[in-house]
Write a protein that holds these residues in place. Sequence first.
Motif: not given
Length: 95
Positions: A43-56, A83-85
């Motif tokens: 959580a403390s190091s989550l990037t915008e790209a990782q967040a988008e992958g998680l949303r997908l 990002d998803v991978a």
Amino acid sequence: MTASAVENTALIDERALSKLRWRCRRGLLENDLFIERFFDRYASSLTEAQAEGLRLLMDLSDNDLLDLFLRRKEPEGELMRPDVAEVLSLLRVTA
């Protein structure tokens, strides 16, 4: 680095993190356990790209998501994105 590349590597803010946690709540306990451990660790190091992958990934049904977590399936079609991978590999490590 382009502006969009810098934006994607930026950490998400607390408000976005809170919204993402809410979005990631699942009906299947097994999925919730994977996701909870993921947030505990990253959580403390989550990037915008990782967040988008998680949303997908959260757009999937609970059973399809669990199949990905347990490596019964691999991402296909629109989910074949870096990002998803990346997020999926982090989720699988937290198992």
